[in-house]
Design a protein around this motif. Structure first.
Motif, PDB file in Angstrom:
ATOM      1  N   LEU A  16       0.820  -1.202   0.000  1.00  0.00           N
ATOM      2  CA  LEU A  16       0.000   0.000   0.000  1.00  0.00           C
ATOM      3  C   LEU A  16       0.857   1.257   0.000  1.00  0.00           C
ATOM      4  CD1 LEU A  16      -2.852  -1.004   2.467  1.00  0.00           C
ATOM      5  CD2 LEU A  16      -3.091  -0.470   0.045  1.00  0.00           C
ATOM      6  N   ILE A  17       1.939   1.233   0.775  1.00  0.00           N
ATOM      7  CA  ILE A  17       2.837   2.386   0.830  1.00  0.00           C
ATOM      8  C   ILE A  17       3.548   2.578  -0.500  1.00  0.00           C
ATOM      9  CG2 ILE A  17       4.973   3.231   1.876  1.00  0.00           C
ATOM     10  CD1 ILE A  17       3.940   1.899   4.512  1.00  0.00           C
ATOM     11  N   THR A  18       4.007   1.486  -1.109  1.00  0.00           N
ATOM     12  CA  THR A  18       4.713   1.576  -2.387  1.00  0.00           C
ATOM     13  C   THR A  18       3.805   2.079  -3.490  1.00  0.00           C
ATOM     14  OG1 THR A  18       6.159  -0.266  -1.737  1.00  0.00           O
ATOM     15  CG2 THR A  18       6.078   0.275  -4.076  1.00  0.00           C
ATOM     16  N   ALA A  19       2.527   1.684  -3.453  1.00  0.00           N
ATOM     17  CA  ALA A  19       1.583   2.075  -4.499  1.00  0.00           C
ATOM     18  C   ALA A  19       1.122   3.518  -4.368  1.00  0.00           C
ATOM     19  CB  ALA A  19       0.373   1.147  -4.477  1.00  0.00           C
ATOM     20  N   SER A  20       1.294   4.124  -3.187  1.00  0.00           N
ATOM     21  CA  SER A  20       0.873   5.507  -3.002  1.00  0.00           C
ATOM     22  C   SER A  20       1.734   6.445  -3.837  1.00  0.00           C
ATOM     23  CB  SER A  20       0.968   5.892  -1.519  1.00  0.00           C
ATOM     24  OG  SER A  20       0.159   5.052  -0.737  1.00  0.00           O
ATOM     25  N   PRO A  21       1.152   7.508  -4.398  1.00  0.00           N
ATOM     26  CA  PRO A  21       1.929   8.431  -5.236  1.00  0.00           C
ATOM     27  C   PRO A  21       3.113   9.016  -4.479  1.00  0.00           C
ATOM     28  CG  PRO A  21      -0.422   8.863  -5.452  1.00  0.00           C
ATOM     29  CD  PRO A  21      -0.268   7.870  -4.342  1.00  0.00           C
ATOM     30  N   GLY A  22       4.271   8.926  -5.067  1.00  0.00           N
ATOM     31  CA  GLY A  22       5.484   9.446  -4.451  1.00  0.00           C
ATOM     32  C   GLY A  22       6.536   9.673  -5.510  1.00  0.00           C
ATOM     33  N   PRO A  23       7.670  10.252  -5.131  1.00  0.00           N
ATOM     34  CA  PRO A  23       8.710  10.571  -6.120  1.00  0.00           C
ATOM     35  C   PRO A  23       9.157   9.379  -6.947  1.00  0.00           C
ATOM     36  CG  PRO A  23       9.194  11.617  -4.019  1.00  0.00           C
ATOM     37  CD  PRO A  23       8.039  10.693  -3.776  1.00  0.00           C
ATOM     38  N   ASP A  24       9.363   8.227  -6.303  1.00  0.00           N
ATOM     39  CA  ASP A  24       9.886   7.064  -7.028  1.00  0.00           C
ATOM     40  C   ASP A  24       8.925   6.567  -8.100  1.00  0.00           C
ATOM     41  OD1 ASP A  24      12.254   7.075  -5.689  1.00  0.00           O
ATOM     42  OD2 ASP A  24      11.747   5.467  -4.294  1.00  0.00           O
ATOM     43  N   ASN A  25       7.670   6.275  -7.699  1.00  0.00           N
ATOM     44  CA  ASN A  25       6.769   5.695  -8.697  1.00  0.00           C
ATOM     45  C   ASN A  25       6.347   6.703  -9.759  1.00  0.00           C
ATOM     46  OD1 ASN A  25       4.964   7.060  -7.013  1.00  0.00           O
ATOM     47  ND2 ASN A  25       4.262   5.168  -6.029  1.00  0.00           N
ATOM     48  N   LEU A  26       6.289   7.991  -9.405  1.00  0.00           N
ATOM     49  CA  LEU A  26       5.983   8.989 -10.426  1.00  0.00           C
ATOM     50  C   LEU A  26       7.142   9.146 -11.415  1.00  0.00           C
ATOM     51  CD1 LEU A  26       4.122  11.748  -8.352  1.00  0.00           C
ATOM     52  CD2 LEU A  26       3.146  10.066  -9.924  1.00  0.00           C
ATOM     53  N   MET A  27       8.371   8.998 -10.932  1.00  0.00           N
ATOM     54  CA  MET A  27       9.516   9.028 -11.844  1.00  0.00           C
ATOM     55  C   MET A  27       9.511   7.819 -12.766  1.00  0.00           C
ATOM     56  SD  MET A  27      12.537  10.490  -9.336  1.00  0.00           S
ATOM     57  CE  MET A  27      13.801   9.750 -10.313  1.00  0.00           C
ATOM     58  N   VAL A  28       9.150   6.658 -12.229  1.00  0.00           N
ATOM     59  CA  VAL A  28       9.055   5.456 -13.065  1.00  0.00           C
ATOM     60  C   VAL A  28       8.020   5.668 -14.159  1.00  0.00           C
ATOM     61  CG1 VAL A  28       8.399   3.021 -13.094  1.00  0.00           C
ATOM     62  CG2 VAL A  28       9.814   3.895 -11.234  1.00  0.00           C
ATOM     63  N   LEU A  29       6.867   6.206 -13.788  1.00  0.00           N
ATOM     64  CA  LEU A  29       5.837   6.482 -14.780  1.00  0.00           C
ATOM     65  C   LEU A  29       6.323   7.487 -15.822  1.00  0.00           C
ATOM     66  CD1 LEU A  29       2.590   6.739 -12.608  1.00  0.00           C
ATOM     67  CD2 LEU A  29       3.139   4.977 -14.280  1.00  0.00           C
ATOM     68  N   GLY A  30       7.033   8.524 -15.369  1.00  0.00           N
ATOM     69  CA  GLY A  30       7.535   9.539 -16.287  1.00  0.00           C
ATOM     70  C   GLY A  30       8.511   8.967 -17.300  1.00  0.00           C
ATOM     71  N   VAL A  31       9.415   8.107 -16.822  1.00  0.00           N
ATOM     72  CA  VAL A  31      10.377   7.477 -17.729  1.00  0.00           C
ATOM     73  C   VAL A  31       9.647   6.569 -18.711  1.00  0.00           C
ATOM     74  CG1 VAL A  31      12.295   5.843 -17.884  1.00  0.00           C
ATOM     75  CG2 VAL A  31      12.316   7.620 -16.124  1.00  0.00           C
ATOM     76  N   GLY A  32       8.681   5.789 -18.222  1.00  0.00           N
ATOM     77  CA  GLY A  32       7.942   4.884 -19.096  1.00  0.00           C
ATOM     78  C   GLY A  32       7.142   5.623 -20.151  1.00  0.00           C
ATOM     79  N   ILE A  33       6.494   6.721 -19.748  1.00  0.00           N
ATOM     80  CA  ILE A  33       5.700   7.501 -20.691  1.00  0.00           C
ATOM     81  C   ILE A  33       6.580   8.108 -21.774  1.00  0.00           C
ATOM     82  CG2 ILE A  33       4.298   9.594 -20.939  1.00  0.00           C
ATOM     83  CD1 ILE A  33       3.186   8.986 -18.119  1.00  0.00           C
TER      84      ILE A  33
END
Length: 208
Positions: A16-33
């Motif tokens: 749940l903590i990892t899935a919450s919006p944060g710098p790491d997962n938003l950066m992963v999404l940004g790189v993927g996009i």
């Protein structure tokens, strides 16, 4: 070894903590996009494996404290609990606004993106503090082998982060559009994470 209840409780909170919006997962999404699925997955796996360095520090630091002074370990748990409560309050007060912004394209190999992810996570002092606050509350000192318990918890956190970040990288385009099109989604996830942080922090403070 971790008990089934210990493992399941930790895994649920970690996911749940990892899935919450944060710098790491938003950066992963940004790189993927911006650069594609493979690039997003490479960067995400790097971010996840960066957690291993924090696991080593947690094993060494917490084990040393327990061996040196139970009182010092109690102070660490209390301080860690207060820190988690503070993080939870910040998340509960958040107004959302998390966006998966595209990152400027660059000619980087998958390995370079992977190492960037590892480095970005490994040098983040906030992640170090989080690990020192989060992992000890799931340790059952009476079961012995505290260092192995912390190592198992850290490896569990790393493994679930690798899976979730890998999925984020693979589905980055669709997930990014979903988050950007639903501002309240980030708020809901923040509220869930905030409640978890506060609950875990209070538990850590009052536990004996």
């Amino acid at each position: 070894m971790l008990t089934p209840e210990q493992f399941i409780g930790f895994l649920a909170a970690a996911m749940l903590i990892t899935a919450s919006p944060g710098p790491d997962n938003l950066m992963v999404l940004g790189v993927g996009i911006s650069r594609g699925r493979a690039q997003g997955m490479a960067f995400g796996l790097g971010c996840a494996l960066g957690c291993l360095s924090h696991t080593v520090l947690a094993v060494a630091g917490v084990s040393a404290l327990i061996a040196a002074s139970p009182f010092a370990f109690t102070l660490l748990k209390t301080g860690g609990g207060l820190y988690l409560v503070w993080l939870g309050i910040q998340a509960l007060r958040s107004r959302g606004g998390a966006k998966a912004a595209a990152i400027r394209p660059a000619d980087e190999s998958l390995f370079r993106l992977f190492t960037r992810g590892v480095f970005a996570n490994a040098i983040n002092p906030k992640v170090v503090l989080f690990f020192l606050s989060f992992l000890p509350q799931f340790v059952i000192a009476e079961h012995g082998n505290v260092n192995w318990q912390i190592a198992a918890l850290g490896l569990t956190f790393t493994a679930q982060a690798a899976v979730l970040f890998g999925l984020l990288g693979f589905f980055s385009g669709a997930v990014g559009q979903w988050i950007n099109g639903r501002p309240r989604a980030g708020i809901v996830l923040d509220r869930i994470a905030g409640a978890i942080f506060v609950g875990l922090g209070i538990r850590l403070i009052v536990a004996r």
